[in-house]
Design a protein around this motif. Structure first.
Motif, mmCIF file in Angstrom:
data_model
loop_
_atom_site.group_PDB
_atom_site.id
_atom_site.type_symbol
_atom_site.label_atom_id
_atom_site.label_comp_id
_atom_site.label_asym_id
_atom_site.label_seq_id
_atom_site.Cartn_x
_atom_site.Cartn_y
_atom_site.Cartn_z
ATOM 1 N N ILE A 5 1.029 -1.218 0.199
ATOM 2 C CA ILE A 5 -0.084 -0.048 -0.102
ATOM 3 C C ILE A 5 0.851 1.290 0.046
ATOM 4 C CG2 ILE A 5 -1.587 1.499 1.507
ATOM 5 C CD1 ILE A 5 -3.075 -1.491 2.375
ATOM 6 N N TYR A 6 1.726 1.345 0.945
ATOM 7 C CA TYR A 6 2.628 2.455 0.941
ATOM 8 C C TYR A 6 3.511 2.660 -0.326
ATOM 9 C CZ TYR A 6 2.318 3.724 6.006
ATOM 10 O OH TYR A 6 1.898 3.990 7.357
ATOM 11 N N THR A 7 4.200 1.661 -0.869
ATOM 12 C CA THR A 7 4.810 1.813 -2.116
ATOM 13 C C THR A 7 3.923 1.791 -3.301
ATOM 14 O OG1 THR A 7 5.058 -0.778 -2.578
ATOM 15 C CG2 THR A 7 6.767 0.336 -1.171
ATOM 16 N N ASP A 8 2.615 1.557 -3.507
ATOM 17 C CA ASP A 8 1.907 1.981 -4.551
ATOM 18 C C ASP A 8 1.413 3.254 -4.533
ATOM 19 O OD1 ASP A 8 2.543 -0.498 -5.428
ATOM 20 O OD2 ASP A 8 0.537 -1.464 -5.094
ATOM 21 N N LYS A 9 1.157 3.848 -3.081
ATOM 22 C CA LYS A 9 0.330 5.113 -3.091
ATOM 23 C C LYS A 9 1.086 6.073 -2.357
ATOM 24 C CE LYS A 9 -3.965 2.345 -3.161
ATOM 25 N NZ LYS A 9 -5.287 2.138 -2.289
ATOM 26 N N ALA A 10 2.531 5.993 -2.109
ATOM 27 C CA ALA A 10 3.376 6.812 -1.338
ATOM 28 C C ALA A 10 2.890 8.097 -1.644
ATOM 29 C CB ALA A 10 4.534 6.376 -1.566
ATOM 30 N N LEU A 11 3.097 8.735 -3.058
ATOM 31 C CA LEU A 11 3.067 9.931 -3.338
ATOM 32 C C LEU A 11 1.560 10.629 -2.885
ATOM 33 C CD1 LEU A 11 4.195 12.495 -4.819
ATOM 34 C CD2 LEU A 11 3.148 11.582 -7.062
ATOM 35 N N LYS A 12 0.452 9.883 -3.250
ATOM 36 C CA LYS A 12 -1.037 10.274 -2.790
ATOM 37 C C LYS A 12 -1.112 10.461 -1.219
ATOM 38 C CE LYS A 12 -5.809 8.716 -3.062
ATOM 39 N NZ LYS A 12 -6.572 7.605 -3.924
ATOM 40 N N LEU A 13 -0.230 9.523 -0.450
ATOM 41 C CA LEU A 13 -0.504 9.521 0.924
ATOM 42 C C LEU A 13 0.429 10.318 1.778
ATOM 43 C CD1 LEU A 13 -0.914 5.533 1.572
ATOM 44 C CD2 LEU A 13 -2.688 7.211 1.571
ATOM 45 N N SER A 14 1.510 10.736 1.123
ATOM 46 C CA SER A 14 2.575 11.387 1.605
ATOM 47 C C SER A 14 2.325 12.842 2.326
ATOM 48 C CB SER A 14 3.620 11.680 0.688
ATOM 49 O OG SER A 14 3.288 12.418 -0.572
ATOM 50 N N ALA B 224 4.768 7.315 4.631
ATOM 51 C CA ALA B 224 4.444 7.406 3.122
ATOM 52 C C ALA B 224 5.396 8.592 2.549
ATOM 53 C CB ALA B 224 3.022 7.890 2.804
ATOM 54 N N TYR B 225 5.494 9.924 3.449
ATOM 55 C CA TYR B 225 6.334 10.918 2.941
ATOM 56 C C TYR B 225 7.649 10.238 2.995
ATOM 57 C CZ TYR B 225 9.301 14.922 3.345
ATOM 58 O OH TYR B 225 10.102 15.932 3.410
ATOM 59 N N ILE B 226 8.149 9.601 4.069
ATOM 60 C CA ILE B 226 9.477 8.765 3.757
ATOM 61 C C ILE B 226 9.730 8.184 2.728
ATOM 62 C CG2 ILE B 226 11.265 7.796 5.316
ATOM 63 C CD1 ILE B 226 10.871 10.462 6.173
ATOM 64 N N ILE B 227 8.861 7.209 2.450
ATOM 65 C CA ILE B 227 9.052 6.304 1.177
ATOM 66 C C ILE B 227 9.184 7.087 0.074
ATOM 67 C CG2 ILE B 227 7.661 4.763 -0.128
ATOM 68 C CD1 ILE B 227 6.880 3.480 2.865
ATOM 69 N N GLN B 228 8.444 8.039 -0.029
ATOM 70 C CA GLN B 228 8.305 8.920 -1.349
ATOM 71 C C GLN B 228 9.871 9.683 -1.430
ATOM 72 O OE1 GLN B 228 6.178 8.765 -3.951
ATOM 73 N NE2 GLN B 228 7.692 9.878 -4.898
ATOM 74 N N TYR B 229 10.262 10.106 -0.208
ATOM 75 C CA TYR B 229 11.427 10.884 -0.221
ATOM 76 C C TYR B 229 12.741 9.865 -0.547
ATOM 77 C CZ TYR B 229 15.514 13.463 1.479
ATOM 78 O OH TYR B 229 16.606 14.178 1.598
#
Length: 302
Positions: A185-194, A200-205
């Motif tokens: 969920i985090y990797t698929d929607k990181a940008l949306k959830l960040s 989610a913000y950290i994963i996108q970073y």
């Protein structure tokens, strides 16, 4: 995964298509299905949530409201109760049967584990664990693979305490699957959830800065958390450490770059954020069972 010898000693082969061997305990039932000839549109349904995991061969799965997809060894699928599966067996033969494990787990058991997780394994930003996404299709990681292998043995073993053994293994299996689902969920929607979720913000970073130096100290600061709390929450929610996650993302990038036979490995490992060629080689080989050079040569040959 290998079926234990005790399975073959005790099972009866009565049908060539989806021959079923079942073992039932308090909170779960394990079914092994074997198909020895090609077949199409075979229907299957369970009255409990099911973990289906391929052992050998290939199925084509048709699920309600989902596109058809290949189901291959090393992959698993989470299905809700009463979901109708329609299955094709394009390659099954008597000498090369398709084998699949189906683990039906009591809903109360799943709910109890989720409750324990909420009491003992905190999530970021005050969120709570909930039931997993159904029709979740994933590749088994090493931890899930080992649990399933152990469960195959335990269900077929003639031991007076096996209900207790299996119950403990089921708890770990559910936790790991929920973490795997959370990671997806985090990797698929990181940008949306960040915008309102720190992890989610950290994963996108991480994804945006793979080529740079990344440390737990830096990431915890970005998340406005202490290093120890950040590390604990990250590993609890995603099932792996921040460093392991970073390496996984870097190797995914490396795999895509190695598709180009003209790219030099000495440049690729730097682009992916690895400071050492030997460390890059070691991590790549651990994750892909092949060296970067051999992988690139294999891709080039087609």
């Amino acid at each position: 995964m290998q079926l234990p010898d005790s399975f073959f000693e005790n099972r009866k082969l009565e049908n060539l298509v989806e021959n079923q061997t079942s073992y039932t305990l308090n909170n779960a039932a394990m079914h092994v299905f074997e198909t020895h000839q090609q077949a199409e549109r075979v229907l299957l349904q369970f009255d409990k949530p099911v973990l289906a995991s391929m052992l050998h061969g290939k199925k084509i799965m048709h699920l309600r409201d989902h596109n058809s997809f290949d189901f291959l060894p090393g992959e698993s699928l989470i299905l809700p109760a009463d979901e109708v599966m329609c299955i094709d067996f394009p390659e099954a033969q008597h000498s090369n049967p398709t084998r699949c494990l189906a683990m039906a787990i009591a809903e109360d058991k799943i709910k109890n584990v989720v409750t324990l997780m909420n009491e003992n394994i905190g999530k970021a930003d005050g969120q709570e664990w909930s039931l997993m996404d159904y029709n979740f299709h994933f590749t088994n990681d090493a931890g899930i693979f080992q649990i399933l292998q152990r469960l195959l043995f335990l269900f077929t073993e003639n031991h007076p305490s096996k209900d207790f053994f299996v119950d403990n293994m089921l708890q770990e299996l559910i936790v790991r699957i929920l973490q795997t689902n959370n990671r997806k969920i985090y990797t698929d929607k990181a940008l949306k959830l960040s915008s309102d979720n720190r992890l989610a913000y950290i994963i996108q970073y991480i994804r945006d800065h793979l080529h740079e130096s990344l440390s737990v100290e830096l990431l915890s600061r970005k998340a406005c958390m202490s290093e120890s709390n950040f590390y604990r929450v990250f590993k609890n929610e995603l099932g792996l450490s921040p460093v392991d996650f970073i390496n996984t993302e870097r190797i995914k990038l490396a795999v895509s770059l190695l598709q180009d036979p003209n790219r030099k490995i000495k440049n690729i490992y730097l682009e992916c954020g690895f400071e050492s060629r030997s460390y890059f080689n070691r991590v790549f080989k651990r994750m892909n069972k092949i060296s970067p050079g051999a992988f690139q040569a294999k891709v080039a040959k087609g």
